[in-house]
Design a protein around this motif. Sequence first.
Motif, mmCIF file in Angstrom:
data_model
loop_
_atom_site.group_PDB
_atom_site.id
_atom_site.type_symbol
_atom_site.label_atom_id
_atom_site.label_comp_id
_atom_site.label_asym_id
_atom_site.label_seq_id
_atom_site.Cartn_x
_atom_site.Cartn_y
_atom_site.Cartn_z
ATOM 1 N N ASP A 171 0.938 -1.204 0.104
ATOM 2 C CA ASP A 171 0.104 -0.161 -0.142
ATOM 3 C C ASP A 171 0.969 1.267 -0.177
ATOM 4 N N SER A 174 5.637 3.195 -3.667
ATOM 5 C CA SER A 174 5.240 4.268 -4.683
ATOM 6 C C SER A 174 5.765 3.905 -6.063
ATOM 7 N N TYR A 181 4.004 8.449 -7.122
ATOM 8 C CA TYR A 181 2.668 8.375 -6.377
ATOM 9 C C TYR A 181 2.419 6.811 -5.639
ATOM 10 N N ARG A 182 1.683 7.163 -4.480
ATOM 11 C CA ARG A 182 1.804 5.697 -3.529
ATOM 12 C C ARG A 182 0.570 5.106 -4.107
ATOM 13 N N SER A 185 -3.764 5.092 -1.110
ATOM 14 C CA SER A 185 -3.655 6.254 0.039
ATOM 15 C C SER A 185 -3.822 5.891 1.393
ATOM 16 N N GLU A 188 -7.677 5.184 2.240
ATOM 17 C CA GLU A 188 -8.139 3.865 1.354
ATOM 18 C C GLU A 188 -7.393 2.514 1.996
ATOM 19 N N THR A 189 -6.294 2.531 2.659
ATOM 20 C CA THR A 189 -5.876 1.602 3.560
ATOM 21 C C THR A 189 -6.779 1.333 4.764
ATOM 22 N N ASP A 236 5.974 6.063 5.382
ATOM 23 C CA ASP A 236 4.784 5.635 4.790
ATOM 24 C C ASP A 236 4.380 4.055 5.487
#
Length: 306
Positions: A171, A174, A181-182, A185, A188-189, A236
Motif C-alpha cells: 500500500d 510508490s 505516487y503511492r 492512500s 483507502e488502506t 509511509d
Amino acid sequence: MTGPRTPIPETRTTAAPIRTDAQRREFIRYTDTRRWPLLGRFPVGDELHDDLLAQMLGCSRDTVRSIVAGLTGQARGTAADLLADRGFRSALREVTGRPGERIVAVGDSITADRLGWFELLSAAADLDDRPAAEMVNLGVSGDTTADVLERFDLLEAARPGHVLLMLGTNDARSHGRPVAYRMISAAETARNLRALIDLVVTGLGAAVTVITPPAVDQRRIDATFAGGAVGWRADDIAEVAAIAREVAPAAIDLHGITRDRADGDFLEADGVHPTPHGQRLIVTDIVARLAARSPGGDPRDPRPRR
C-alpha cells in the motif's frame, strides 16, 4: 545478503534478464504461481506451473523443481531448529493444536516467501508430533489491501477458521519518476482493512488476526532503488502500521517489534524484505503473541473501528 540482488517480482518493472541460478532462486523464493488469482480460479496441473516458471526464467523444469525442493528443505530445517526450543514448541501447539481448523495466511511477498514466517509456521506444525490445524498460505508478492479485496473469493474458498492478515507494505509502495505516487492512500488502506476484517468476521464467521507490516530500512531502500521507478518510504510504512493498529486494536504490532532491528541483519539488501534470519524472528514473535492470548480463547479481533 550483501551486494547486488535481483529485484523480486513486485519490484520488477522492466524485464531484466535472469541468467544465473542465484537469480532464479531469488525469483522462485517469492513466486508461487499456484496462488496467482487467475490460476486459482482456473487451476492448471502442477507440471504446467513448473513449465510456466521454467519459461519465465529460461531454465528447465527440473531446475525449477530442484530450486523449490532446496527452498522447502531449508524452511523445514529452520522449522526443526525452532521446534528444538521447548518454549517455541509449547507456543506452537497453543496456536496450531486444533485439528480440523484451517489457518489461512493472507499477505504480500513477506508472507509468500518460501523461507518466510508462515512457511516456517506450517513446516513446524507438520514436523511436530501432534495433530495440528491445516495451514494454507495465500500470500502473493506485490499484493496491496485492494488486491486482497479483489481476490476475496479465493480466501472464502479456502474455508478458514482463522485468518492471519499481514498487509500494507505495498500500500505504501510508490511508483514513478521523477514524480511518484503511492499505490494506496492512507484513507483507502483504512477502508480496505475495515472491509477485509468485516468480510472475514461477519461474512465467513472466522477469526482474524491483523499483523502490522515489519519495519524497513530507508538507507538500504534508497541505495537499492535510487533512480528507479519503484520505491518505499519508511514513514509511509509506519503510517500504514499505525492505521492497522487503529482499525484493529488487537493487532500484533510487528512493525513496533521490528523497528529496532531494521538496520541489522533482519532485512535483505533491499531494505524491505526480511532475511531468512529475519523471518525466523518474525515467526517466533507471532507465535509467542498468539499463544499469549487467553488459553483456548478465540483470537478474533474486535470489529474494526469506524
